[in-house]
Design a protein around this motif. Structure first.
Motif, mmCIF file in Angstrom:
data_model
loop_
_atom_site.group_PDB
_atom_site.id
_atom_site.type_symbol
_atom_site.label_atom_id
_atom_site.label_comp_id
_atom_site.label_asym_id
_atom_site.label_seq_id
_atom_site.Cartn_x
_atom_site.Cartn_y
_atom_site.Cartn_z
ATOM 1 N N ALA A 111 0.794 -1.446 -0.069
ATOM 2 C CA ALA A 111 0.211 -0.112 -0.195
ATOM 3 C C ALA A 111 0.832 1.234 -0.091
ATOM 4 N N LEU A 112 1.819 1.171 0.708
ATOM 5 C CA LEU A 112 2.961 2.332 0.640
ATOM 6 C C LEU A 112 3.497 2.703 -0.438
ATOM 7 N N LEU A 113 3.944 1.499 -1.199
ATOM 8 C CA LEU A 113 4.618 1.697 -2.561
ATOM 9 C C LEU A 113 3.720 2.166 -3.475
ATOM 10 N N ASN A 114 2.458 1.668 -3.304
ATOM 11 C CA ASN A 114 1.331 2.211 -4.520
ATOM 12 C C ASN A 114 1.522 3.633 -4.153
ATOM 13 N N ALA A 115 1.029 4.102 -3.063
ATOM 14 C CA ALA A 115 0.884 5.550 -2.579
ATOM 15 C C ALA A 115 1.993 6.393 -3.101
ATOM 16 N N PHE A 116 3.381 5.886 -2.710
ATOM 17 C CA PHE A 116 4.710 6.720 -3.048
ATOM 18 C C PHE A 116 4.628 6.721 -4.513
ATOM 19 N N ARG A 117 4.172 5.714 -5.042
ATOM 20 C CA ARG A 117 4.275 5.951 -6.835
ATOM 21 C C ARG A 117 3.360 6.850 -7.244
ATOM 22 N N GLU A 118 2.148 7.016 -6.921
ATOM 23 C CA GLU A 118 1.153 7.867 -7.173
ATOM 24 C C GLU A 118 1.482 9.393 -6.548
ATOM 25 N N ILE A 119 2.372 9.465 -5.441
ATOM 26 C CA ILE A 119 2.582 11.058 -5.032
ATOM 27 C C ILE A 119 3.781 11.532 -5.957
ATOM 28 N N SER A 120 4.702 10.437 -6.416
ATOM 29 C CA SER A 120 5.918 10.673 -7.178
ATOM 30 C C SER A 120 5.409 11.256 -8.576
ATOM 31 N N GLN A 121 4.290 10.543 -9.226
ATOM 32 C CA GLN A 121 3.650 10.772 -10.578
ATOM 33 C C GLN A 121 3.090 12.271 -10.495
ATOM 34 N N MET A 122 2.321 12.232 -9.586
ATOM 35 C CA MET A 122 1.644 13.823 -9.237
ATOM 36 C C MET A 122 2.618 14.978 -9.161
#
Length: 314
Positions: A111-122
């Motif tokens: 869950a953290l990895l998916n969120a970190f990826r989303e934050i990085s993309q934004m």
């Protein structure tokens, strides 16, 4: 690297002493490009070390060291479990055992990895620096561990964390700008933003008109003199308490509208609203409050193209 420079300085080809030597890192040799003579050996290999665990003959080797450790993840110890396949699939063509390298990832880390990826993309779409991404990641981990926002989507929490990180790092973005690069509505990001501030007992710096002025004027292609005037107008309007109850973003937009209308580069309220993420009617309402005191809002050195008396009525 210092040792390599020292070697190349003292070693030279006897036949071609002035020719720069070529360093073969894989073989560990220093070679003369003119005659091919190996004039030095045991050069330190500064390239990556490579090692493969793959059993596919045509597969490319993968890096042995991998990516940098993420301290925000629980499984940051790079632990590995070696598993052997069942039956005939456990042996290769030569009868040797086949081992597969598997990394176990917990549901929490996933869950953290998916969120970190989303934050990085934004953040990448908004051209935000890496320090803001790191702060947003830390905020998300705190919310995730606190389990105080159950029922809220991770994407909404990630968007709100990025918004808070921007505010805390002194480069605020509007909710509309975050919403434009997110999958979440502006209203939901606002709700989660308030919940995070309440549950983490953290705070953010109050935003001012100056936080957005430079970016808005730049995106509108306005001259520096117009930006300077708009900044002065917005600050003076706040100091005179002419726009009480109005958000800094709408005040900044109204100030840009007033300054541009007095210059030779006029922008409509709609054009400014599209950039600032503010409704045209909201800009006009703030402008209406500022208009009666327009003669006191402009800086003294401003060069009027359109006199104050001829500014558009609210």
């Amino acid at each position: 690297m210092e040792e390599l420079i020292l070697i190349s300085a003292v070693v030279a080809c006897p036949s071609h002493p002035d020719t720069p030597l070529v360093e073969d890192y894989h073989a560990g040799d220093m070679i003369c490009p003119e005659c091919g003579l190996v004039v030095g050996d045991r050069v330190i290999d500064v390239g990556s070390e490579w090692r493969t665990f793959s059993n596919e003959k045509n597969a490319k080797d993968a890096s042995r060291v991998g990516a940098a450790e993420n301290t925000l993840l629980e499984g940051g110890d790079l632990s590995t479990m070696i598993a052997v396949g069942p039956g005939d699939r456990a042996l290769d063509d030569n009868g040797r055992s086949i081992y597969k390298n598997r990394r176990q990832v917990s549901s929490s880390d996933r869950a953290l990895l998916n969120a970190f990826r989303e934050i990085s993309q934004m953040a990448e779409r908004l051209n935000l620096p890496h320090m803001i991404v790191e702060r947003a990641n830390t905020l998300f981990k705190q919310v995730h561990e606190g389990k105080s926002l159950k029922g809220r989507s991770n994407d909404a929490i990630a968007s709100a964390c990025l918004y808070i990180a921007c505010r805390q790092e002194g480069v605020p973005r509007t909710f509309k700008e975050i919403c434009a690069v997110s999958k979440i509505s502006k209203k939901e990001i606002g709700r989660v933003f308030k919940l995070i501030l309440k549950n983490l007992e953290t705070n953010v710096e109050l935003i001012t008109t100056g936080d957005f002025m430079s970016r808005f004027c730049s995106n509108l292609g306005l001259h520096q003199s117009v930006q300077k005037a708009a900044t002065f107008i917005a600050k003076k309007a706040v100091d005179l308490d002419l726009v009480s109850g109005r958000s800094p973003i709408s005040v900044a937009a109204a100030a840009i509208y007033m300054a541009s209308q007095a210059s030779d580069d006029k922008k409509s309220a709609k054009d400014i609203g599209d950039i600032a993420g503010v409704a045209e009617v909201t800009i006009r309402q703030s402008y209406k409050q500022m208009y009666p005191k327009a003669h006191t809002l402009f800086p003294e050195d401003f060069k009027f193209v359109t006199p104050i008396e001829q500014l558009p009525p609210p």
